[in-house]
Design a protein around this motif. Structure first.
Motif, mmCIF file in Angstrom:
data_model
loop_
_atom_site.group_PDB
_atom_site.id
_atom_site.type_symbol
_atom_site.label_atom_id
_atom_site.label_comp_id
_atom_site.label_asym_id
_atom_site.label_seq_id
_atom_site.Cartn_x
_atom_site.Cartn_y
_atom_site.Cartn_z
ATOM 1 N N GLU A 1 0.821 -1.208 0.000
ATOM 2 C CA GLU A 1 0.000 0.000 0.000
ATOM 3 C C GLU A 1 0.854 1.257 0.000
ATOM 4 O O GLU A 1 0.433 2.309 -0.492
ATOM 5 C CB GLU A 1 -0.913 0.017 1.230
ATOM 6 N N ALA A 2 2.049 1.145 0.556
ATOM 7 C CA ALA A 2 2.960 2.292 0.598
ATOM 8 C C ALA A 2 3.635 2.526 -0.741
ATOM 9 O O ALA A 2 4.377 3.502 -0.896
ATOM 10 C CB ALA A 2 4.020 2.076 1.683
ATOM 11 N N GLY A 3 3.394 1.631 -1.712
ATOM 12 C CA GLY A 3 3.995 1.782 -3.026
ATOM 13 C C GLY A 3 5.362 1.151 -3.146
ATOM 14 O O GLY A 3 6.088 1.401 -4.118
ATOM 15 N N ILE A 4 5.741 0.324 -2.180
ATOM 16 C CA ILE A 4 7.061 -0.303 -2.213
ATOM 17 C C ILE A 4 7.054 -1.466 -3.203
ATOM 18 O O ILE A 4 6.218 -2.371 -3.110
ATOM 19 C CB ILE A 4 7.451 -0.799 -0.806
ATOM 20 N N PRO A 5 7.962 -1.464 -4.164
ATOM 21 C CA PRO A 5 8.011 -2.543 -5.161
ATOM 22 C C PRO A 5 8.286 -3.898 -4.512
ATOM 23 O O PRO A 5 9.003 -3.981 -3.506
ATOM 24 C CB PRO A 5 9.177 -2.130 -6.072
ATOM 25 N N THR A 6 7.730 -4.940 -5.081
ATOM 26 C CA THR A 6 7.894 -6.288 -4.530
ATOM 27 C C THR A 6 9.362 -6.669 -4.393
ATOM 28 O O THR A 6 9.758 -7.322 -3.428
ATOM 29 C CB THR A 6 7.172 -7.313 -5.428
ATOM 30 N N ARG A 7 10.191 -6.246 -5.345
ATOM 31 C CA ARG A 7 11.598 -6.628 -5.319
ATOM 32 C C ARG A 7 12.341 -6.014 -4.129
ATOM 33 O O ARG A 7 13.421 -6.487 -3.749
ATOM 34 C CB ARG A 7 12.288 -6.223 -6.620
ATOM 35 N N GLN A 8 11.786 -4.963 -3.531
ATOM 36 C CA GLN A 8 12.429 -4.319 -2.388
ATOM 37 C C GLN A 8 11.712 -4.600 -1.073
ATOM 38 O O GLN A 8 12.225 -4.256 -0.010
ATOM 39 C CB GLN A 8 12.468 -2.797 -2.599
ATOM 40 N N ALA A 9 10.566 -5.240 -1.153
ATOM 41 C CA ALA A 9 9.715 -5.362 0.032
ATOM 42 C C ALA A 9 10.375 -6.150 1.165
ATOM 43 O O ALA A 9 10.333 -5.728 2.327
ATOM 44 C CB ALA A 9 8.390 -6.015 -0.349
ATOM 45 N N MET A 10 10.992 -7.291 0.856
ATOM 46 C CA MET A 10 11.566 -8.110 1.921
ATOM 47 C C MET A 10 12.760 -7.440 2.580
ATOM 48 O O MET A 10 12.940 -7.537 3.803
ATOM 49 C CB MET A 10 11.968 -9.483 1.382
ATOM 50 N N SER A 11 13.582 -6.758 1.796
ATOM 51 C CA SER A 11 14.740 -6.093 2.396
ATOM 52 C C SER A 11 14.283 -4.952 3.310
ATOM 53 O O SER A 11 14.854 -4.730 4.383
ATOM 54 C CB SER A 11 15.683 -5.569 1.311
ATOM 55 N N ILE A 12 13.240 -4.234 2.905
ATOM 56 C CA ILE A 12 12.727 -3.143 3.735
ATOM 57 C C ILE A 12 12.062 -3.701 4.993
ATOM 58 O O ILE A 12 12.268 -3.179 6.105
ATOM 59 C CB ILE A 12 11.742 -2.275 2.933
ATOM 60 N N LEU A 13 11.295 -4.768 4.853
ATOM 61 C CA LEU A 13 10.665 -5.383 6.023
ATOM 62 C C LEU A 13 11.721 -5.906 6.992
ATOM 63 O O LEU A 13 11.597 -5.748 8.209
ATOM 64 C CB LEU A 13 9.744 -6.528 5.586
ATOM 65 N N THR A 14 12.780 -6.498 6.459
ATOM 66 C CA THR A 14 13.867 -6.995 7.309
ATOM 67 C C THR A 14 14.540 -5.849 8.065
ATOM 68 O O THR A 14 14.856 -5.978 9.250
ATOM 69 C CB THR A 14 14.899 -7.761 6.471
ATOM 70 N N ALA A 15 14.749 -4.733 7.377
ATOM 71 C CA ALA A 15 15.356 -3.575 8.035
ATOM 72 C C ALA A 15 14.472 -3.064 9.167
ATOM 73 O O ALA A 15 14.953 -2.719 10.253
ATOM 74 C CB ALA A 15 15.605 -2.473 7.007
ATOM 75 N N LEU A 16 13.161 -3.009 8.927
ATOM 76 C CA LEU A 16 12.231 -2.577 9.971
ATOM 77 C C LEU A 16 12.259 -3.546 11.151
ATOM 78 O O LEU A 16 12.290 -3.135 12.317
ATOM 79 C CB LEU A 16 10.817 -2.493 9.403
ATOM 80 N N GLU A 17 12.262 -4.843 10.853
ATOM 81 C CA GLU A 17 12.309 -5.843 11.926
ATOM 82 C C GLU A 17 13.602 -5.746 12.728
ATOM 83 O O GLU A 17 13.591 -5.877 13.949
ATOM 84 C CB GLU A 17 12.195 -7.246 11.332
ATOM 85 N N ASN A 18 14.716 -5.541 12.043
ATOM 86 C CA ASN A 18 15.989 -5.405 12.741
ATOM 87 C C ASN A 18 15.945 -4.255 13.731
ATOM 88 O O ASN A 18 16.438 -4.359 14.862
ATOM 89 C CB ASN A 18 17.125 -5.191 11.743
ATOM 90 N N PHE A 19 15.339 -3.143 13.309
ATOM 91 C CA PHE A 19 15.219 -1.994 14.203
ATOM 92 C C PHE A 19 14.327 -2.319 15.397
ATOM 93 O O PHE A 19 14.664 -2.003 16.547
ATOM 94 C CB PHE A 19 14.655 -0.787 13.459
#
Length: 212
Positions: A133-151
């Protein structure tokens, strides 16, 4: 009364062992010691180690029960609520942080094991839908989610850390660190402020970058 009838009358109505009991006992053991073995877990439950295999697939199965116990403390309903994606993720990540802060010793076990639990996987699917919904492309979604989880996981460990994390030796000068430590609020308030600032900035940066 026959011997068979006596045995049947004396049988417990409820199973002595089930997945909930195993998961709770394992979590208590990890909270106390930082790890578990199947023999230790069986002793705590008052059963033979072989009995555990009727309910879980060895150590890996118990780790997934630990993951489910921690995940169940998270407010997954916020991910399904209607409303802005960032508010949904923010609400979920607050509960995510609290769940791990309550059981910090379980973190190494969960972060080094493959996720297989259906209800945990469902939560990841919901998080990725909100990132979409935020417009994040699928190819970047897991890396961004992982970064959020790490934080968030790092913030949970910060919340569970000792009140005094820095102790400058008497024969050492560290004026910048000393001034910063003196200026910060109490430990719980400090941890909360750091988390709030970090999470809000991460989500805001995503909105700014992807134009949601």
């Amino acid at each position: 009364m026959t011997e068979t009838t006596q045995r049947r009358a004396g049988r417990p109505r409820k199973a002595v062992l089930d997945r909930d009991r195993i998961g709770q006992a394992a979590l208590e053991l990890v909270d106390q010691t930082g790890d578990f073995t199947l023999p230790e877990l069986a002793r705590r439950l008052g059963v033979q180690p072989a009995s555990l295999y009727h309910h879980v697939q060895g150590r890996a199965g118990v780790v997934e029960l630990l993951r489910e116990r921690v995940s169940d403390a998270m407010d997954r309903a916020t991910l399904a609520e209607e409303g802005p994606w960032d508010e949904a993720l923010s609400g979920f990540f607050h509960s995510y942080r609290d769940a791990f802060a309550a059981h910090p010793r379980v973190v190494p076990l969960l972060t080094t094991a493959t996720i297989r639990s259906p209800r945990v996987i469902e939560s990841y699917d919901q998080m990725l839908r909100r990132l979409d919904e935020a417009g994040i492309p699928t190819r970047q979604a897991m890396s961004i989610l992982t970064a959020l989880e790490n934080f968030v996981i790092g913030s949970a460990l910060d919340l569970a850390a000792p009140d005094v994390m820095w102790e400058i030796p008497a024969d050492m000068e560290a004026p910048a660190l000393a001034a910063a430590l003196a200026a910060q609020p109490s430990e719980r308030k400090r941890a909360d402020e750091v988390f709030e600032q970090g999470l809000s900035r991460l989500l805001a940066s995503l909105a700014a970058e992807f134009g949601a």
